[in-house]
Design an enzyme around this catalytic site. Structure first.
Site, mmCIF file in Angstrom:
data_model
loop_
_atom_site.group_PDB
_atom_site.id
_atom_site.type_symbol
_atom_site.label_atom_id
_atom_site.label_comp_id
_atom_site.label_asym_id
_atom_site.label_seq_id
_atom_site.Cartn_x
_atom_site.Cartn_y
_atom_site.Cartn_z
ATOM 1 N N GLY A 1 0.823 -1.204 0.000
ATOM 2 C CA GLY A 1 0.000 0.000 0.000
ATOM 3 C C GLY A 1 0.853 1.248 0.000
ATOM 4 O O GLY A 1 1.999 1.248 -0.469
ATOM 5 N N SER A 2 0.317 2.317 0.559
ATOM 6 C CA SER A 2 0.988 3.613 0.516
ATOM 7 C C SER A 2 2.113 3.703 1.540
ATOM 8 O O SER A 2 2.135 2.983 2.544
ATOM 9 C CB SER A 2 -0.017 4.737 0.777
ATOM 10 O OG SER A 2 -0.442 4.712 2.128
ATOM 11 N N THR A 3 3.029 4.627 1.290
ATOM 12 C CA THR A 3 4.153 4.835 2.200
ATOM 13 C C THR A 3 3.679 5.326 3.558
ATOM 14 O O THR A 3 4.176 4.879 4.603
ATOM 15 C CB THR A 3 5.141 5.844 1.591
ATOM 16 O OG1 THR A 3 5.594 5.344 0.325
ATOM 17 C CG2 THR A 3 6.336 6.074 2.496
ATOM 18 N N ALA A 4 2.708 6.229 3.560
ATOM 19 C CA ALA A 4 2.209 6.783 4.826
ATOM 20 C C ALA A 4 1.631 5.692 5.720
ATOM 21 O O ALA A 4 1.933 5.632 6.918
ATOM 22 C CB ALA A 4 1.162 7.857 4.543
ATOM 23 N N VAL A 5 0.801 4.826 5.147
ATOM 24 C CA VAL A 5 0.214 3.745 5.937
ATOM 25 C C VAL A 5 1.288 2.721 6.317
ATOM 26 O O VAL A 5 1.258 2.152 7.414
ATOM 27 C CB VAL A 5 -0.946 3.072 5.180
ATOM 28 C CG1 VAL A 5 -1.515 1.914 5.981
ATOM 29 C CG2 VAL A 5 -2.048 4.084 4.883
ATOM 30 N N GLY A 6 2.254 2.504 5.431
ATOM 31 C CA GLY A 6 3.344 1.582 5.737
ATOM 32 C C GLY A 6 4.119 1.998 6.979
ATOM 33 O O GLY A 6 4.520 1.161 7.795
ATOM 34 N N GLU B 1 5.734 -3.371 0.855
ATOM 35 C CA GLU B 1 5.826 -3.027 -0.576
ATOM 36 C C GLU B 1 4.958 -1.788 -0.754
ATOM 37 O O GLU B 1 3.739 -1.873 -0.786
ATOM 38 C CB GLU B 1 5.340 -4.202 -1.429
ATOM 39 C CG GLU B 1 5.822 -4.138 -2.870
ATOM 40 C CD GLU B 1 4.892 -3.344 -3.775
ATOM 41 O OE1 GLU B 1 5.204 -2.157 -4.005
ATOM 42 O OE2 GLU B 1 3.899 -3.904 -4.234
#
Length: 593
Positions: A276-281, A298
């Site tokens: 998913g997104s970098t922020a949620v990661g 990823e």
């Protein structure tokens, strides 16, 4: 010749037998999966036949239901529960109980599970693709390429090589431990957790599930709130295949919900996979740190697509448009930065313009359009804001594709394929992940310049390099910071399921797919045992317990690791003297007593 002739005959006979065995179809049972409620396209009940209008400006997350609708038509599909923390923990506990039984299963049973899935997929391609298309807006061809082929490729790779890479791997024991046998064992971790996105709902579920189950784990997968309808149907396929091989219930589970559901999953499992997104990661990492749960991330991507002056312009233009605007542009963070050598810049723009003029977006299931709908609500507005920012800073629109016949309620779910020229790195479109059918094209003059431009990004998932010289393309790709590189092609890596997949920097870390991804689902255990037990056992040498222990140790180190044979032989003599002297000392001591 008399010696070799029997061997040749045997080898030929073996090859014939292998070929004949290939002609015998495997005994793979069929499974029945209830698809009555997803086959009713155009025949929904009155309750589920209305147009769904999502609330704008706020998320669904305050609701207790995940509402589902077709992005291409806004037709309502139904809803699924947003699971609470306690409900998630209960599901994980059930999977953990089932996993203890499954961990003892044989690879023969696991391969049969894969064959049952493969058989169902091949026989129900249209159904699987239609469900994916309805839930995400992609075309049937895109679904076939991204959902069916990639999943079948992963299954066949696991059938062919999976057991080999999970068996104990023997390693050298080194010079000091020649009397030992060293190996690495791969044991199941327990329960894997996965949070997957909406863009390829079928493959995104099957990808972590296949690796987890084949390596002896249970898995609980949280599907995206934007693809829960399709995800829950695909779960039925997995359940039926597991039941067919006698696997315990609840080994695999698919859960629905929002942030609370995902957070509960992270804190409950033995390994976390997030796509998913970098922020949620980053949020996943923070939550996982509380329990020291290992994670594979990823995340976002903004791949560089580099075209050198000696490349085939016509061919590359086709790849760029069909592979990035028409398909991947609406469904994955693929090539989002295009760098074209100044000598072919105009020719490339001309070719791309000609192709894009023939590309149209419209309802995917009609079969008349090259592109489908944008899955995410209000995402087209975000894409337009990126285009506007580029235009304000000097970029130009070279060409835009067209729309087909759109329903009045679904107009906002489409975005025309758009080509921007005269772009630079001050523009958001070259820095932020677009996740849409926009093709920003920038010029470069030298290989050194384009390498610098490609690396000027916080994302580093993949790249594609095109050149008439294979060697030149490989040299450029080798200097780009990313986890995936394609030479004179685009996005072909993922079809090679023996390869690991993942990025660096803000694109995440860890790998799924390939040997690395399969073993990432395992507890990797180092094991050492005596080679000739019980004849030879490890004992502490007597000289180490004597007064001159350090001198003995010095001689032993040089004997084992000296840089030339003469130094090692000289030290060996010293070691033997120490042992002899110590043995004589022990003998004299015994006589005196």
């Amino acid at each position: 010749m008399a010696f070799w002739w029997p061997l040749i005959v045997l080898a030929f006979a073996y090859a014939i037998c292998r070929f004949l065995l290939m002609l015998i179809p495997p005994n793979v049972p069929s499974i029945d999966v209830d698809a009555s409620d997803v086959l009713a396209h155009g025949k929904e009940t009155e309750e589920n036949s209305f147009i769904y209008i999502p609330p704008r400006g706020r998320s669904q997350q305050s609701d207790k239901k995940v509402q589902c609708y077709e992005p291409a038509t806004m037709k309502y599909l139904g809803y699924f529960p947003a699971l609470s923390t306690s409900e998630v923990k209960e599901r994980v506990a059930l999977s953990r109980k089932a996993q203890k039984t499954w961990a003892q299963s044989s690879f023969k049973v696991r391969r049969q599970f894969l064959r049952i899935l493969l058989k169902y997929i091949i026989e129900h391609q249209e159904l699987i693709c239609e469900v994916s298309s309805r839930d995400t807006g992609k075309t049937m061809v895109d679904a076939s390429l991204g959902e069916i082929m990639t999943t079948c490729e992963k299954i066949t790779w696991l059938l062919s090589e999976g057991e080999r890479w999970l068996k104990p791997e023997y390693r050298s024991s080194g010079r000091a431990m020649l009397h030992k046998v060293s190996r690495v064992e791969f044991h199941p971790l327990g329960v894997i957790g996965a949070i997957v996105p909406w863009n390829y709902p079928f493959h995104n579920i099957f990808n972590p599930m296949l690796a987890a189950v084949f390596s002896g784990n249970g898995i609980v997968i949280k599907v995206s709130e934007h693809a829960s309808w399709s995800g829950c149907f695909y779960f039925r396929i997995i359940q039926a295949a597991l039941a067919a091989v006698g696997a315990p219930e609840n080994l695999v589970d698919v859960i629905t919900g929002f942030a609370e559901t995902g957070e509960a999953l992270v804190s409950s499992v033995d390994k976390m996979i997030f796509v998913g997104s970098t922020a949620v990661g980053k949020m996943i990492m923070r939550n996982a740190a509380e329990t020291l749960t290992p994670v594979t991330l990823e995340l976002g991507g903004k791949d560089a697509f580099i075209i050198c002056e000696d490349a085939d312009v016509s061919h590359v233009a086709q790849v760029a448009v069909r592979g990035t605007l028409q398909s991947s542009g609406q469904n994955c963070a693929g090539a989002e930065r295009f760098y074209v050598h100044k000598d072919i810049y105009t020719a490339f723009i001309t070719q791309v313009t000609k192709i894009v003029k023939s590309v149209s977006a419209g309802p995917p299931l009609t079969g008349r359009y090259d592109m489908g709908a944008i899955c995410l609500q209000e995402h087209s507005e975000h894409l337009q804001s990126l285009v506007n920012d580029a235009l304000d800073k000097g970029a130009e629109i070279a060409v835009r594709g067209s729309f087909g016949h759109l329903g009045e309620d679904a107009v906002d779910q489409y975005f025309p394929p758009t080509v921007l020229i005269n772009v630079n790195h001050t523009m958001k479109i070259m820095k932020e992940e677009a996740f849409g059918p926009i093709m920003p094209i920038m010029q470069f003059s030298t290989d050194e310049e384009v390498i610098k431009l490609a690396n000027d990004s916080r994302y580093a998932l993949g790249c594609a390099v095109f050149s008439g010289s294979q060697r030149r393309a490989k040299q450029i790709a080798s200097q780009i910071q990313c986890g995936v590189a394609a030479i004179n092609d685009f996005a072909s890596n993922y079809m090679c399921q023996s390869l690991p997949f993942g990025g660096v920097k803000d694109s995440g870390f860890g790998r799924f797919a390939g040997i690395e991804g399969l073993r990432a689902c395992c507890l990797v255990k180092s094991v050492v045992e005596d080679r000739f037990w019980p004849l030879i056992k490890t004992k502490i040498p007597k000289p180490i317990q004597a007064k001159n222990a350090f001198e003995f140790q010095e001689a032993l180190v040089e004997t084992l690791y000296g840089l030339n044979i003469w130094d090692r032989l000289r030290s060996l003599i010293d070691v033997l003297k120490f042992l002899t002297d110590q043995s004589s000392h022990v003998s004299r001591t015994r006589k005196s007593h």
